[in-house]
Design a protein around this motif. Structure first.
Motif: not given
Length: 178
Positions: A116-132
């Motif tokens: 399984s690629r489980k930890m490989y090749a995903g994405y993670i991030g964040f955004s604020d209320a204004s979309g940044n």
């Protein structure tokens, strides 16, 4: 590695492909690495256009360093009325992770890989209320299971790839985690 970033309505991403050990000399990139990076750049540009992005600006490829490695990179900026999450889903996975054509490559990978690629090749991030915000590609990850570490890395396979060189590239990437 940034998958997509938004700051006040302007989006930016990168085309990153081709990997080698860092050198003190400014060595030219091989044809295979330049083609590999161009495939990713073309995919990102066409995806942006197909999904309504506009005012697309793409830099010429340049060498960028990461730990003991160098990569070939282009920066890409564009404007869009869509949100960060939309663009993360549209761009992921890029050919550097999955191959082309994307849907066929995903099926082939699922059939051929015994893990399984489980930890490989995903994405993670964040955004604020204004979309940044910013979304990162999960690559070169390490998973701890009891007293063992499992390191995930890979290489950019092209028709003219040398299997031994690709294995060495994957090991060099894994060594970043070590």
């Amino acid at each position: 590695e940034t998958l997509i970033e938004c700051h006040q309505g302007v989006y930016s991403t990168m085309s990153l492909a081709g990997t080698r050990l860092k050198s003190k000399d400014e060595l030219p990139w091989g044809e295979k690495e330049r083609r590999e990076q161009q495939v990713v750049t073309d995919f990102i540009a066409s995806t942006i256009q197909e999904h309504g992005g506009h005012n697309i600006q793409i830099s010429a490829p340049f060498t960028t360093a990461a730990a003991h490695l160098e990569h070939l990179k282009s920066t890409i900026e564009f404007e869009s009325s869509s949100n960060l999450h939309f663009w993360a889903q549209a761009l992921h996975p890029t050919p550097a992770i999955c191959g082309l054509p994307k849907e066929i490559a995903k099926r082939v990978i699922a059939q051929l890989e015994s893990h399984s690629r489980k930890m490989y090749a995903g994405y993670i991030g964040f955004s604020d209320a204004s979309g940044n915000g910013q979304v990162f590609v999960q690559l070169r990850c390490m998973e701890w299971i009891n007293d063992e570490a499992i390191i995930y890395s890979g290489g950019g396979i092209m028709p003219d790839s040398n299997p031994e060189s690709e294995w060495e590239e994957a090991e060099n990437k894994a060594n970043v985690m070590l």
